[in-house]
Scaffold this motif. Sequence first.
Motif, PDB file in Angstrom:
ATOM      1  N   ALA A 275      -1.143  -2.510 -20.940  1.00 44.00           N
ATOM      2  CA  ALA A 275      -1.310  -1.347 -20.067  1.00 44.00           C
ATOM      3  C   ALA A 275      -0.300  -1.361 -18.931  1.00 44.00           C
ATOM      4  O   ALA A 275      -0.291  -0.460 -18.107  1.00 44.00           O
ATOM      5  N   ASP A 276       0.551  -2.400 -18.869  1.00 49.01           N
ATOM      6  CA  ASP A 276       1.561  -2.555 -17.825  1.00 49.01           C
ATOM      7  C   ASP A 276       0.935  -2.433 -16.442  1.00 49.01           C
ATOM      8  O   ASP A 276       1.326  -1.610 -15.623  1.00 49.01           O
ATOM      9  N   ARG A 277      -0.071  -3.295 -16.182  1.00 49.66           N
ATOM     10  CA  ARG A 277      -0.700  -3.260 -14.867  1.00 49.66           C
ATOM     11  C   ARG A 277      -1.213  -4.641 -14.476  1.00 49.66           C
ATOM     12  O   ARG A 277      -1.579  -5.455 -15.321  1.00 49.66           O
ATOM     13  N   ILE A 278      -1.232  -4.861 -13.182  1.00 49.86           N
ATOM     14  CA  ILE A 278      -1.766  -6.097 -12.627  1.00 49.86           C
ATOM     15  C   ILE A 278      -3.266  -5.925 -12.449  1.00 49.86           C
ATOM     16  O   ILE A 278      -3.726  -5.014 -11.756  1.00 49.86           O
ATOM     17  N   ARG A 279      -4.025  -6.795 -13.090  1.00 56.80           N
ATOM     18  CA  ARG A 279      -5.492  -6.734 -12.983  1.00 56.80           C
ATOM     19  C   ARG A 279      -5.983  -7.477 -11.752  1.00 56.80           C
ATOM     20  O   ARG A 279      -7.048  -7.192 -11.240  1.00 56.80           O
TER      21      ARG A 279
END
Length: 108
Positions: free
Chosen positions: A95-99
């Motif tokens: 998802a190309d995101r920092i969780r």
Amino acid sequence: MAVMVNRIFAGVMLAALALVPVQASAQVSFGFHFGDEPRDFYPQLPICLTDHQIREAIARRGYTNISLNVANQKRIQVRATQDGWVYLIDFDFCADRIRGQKALRPAG
């Protein structure tokens, strides 16, 4: 005759009770969530990022000295430096995101 009517009545009552919804007496929640939180609904990329693309995505967010751990189910731990601190980053590479991220120590 009265015995027969009682049996029929008892049968009808049992059938009616079977149709009544039963309410749960207690609901216990331990805080575990599986796909039902807003952060779980981020759009997924058509193809997950490669290691090189993960490094580029983290660098675009202002991090340097990027090290990748082993990928595990669409997520990877990344160690990177930003603003004088070393961070451990939980990165969703589909998802190309920092969780999430955690400051480990000052960079030095």
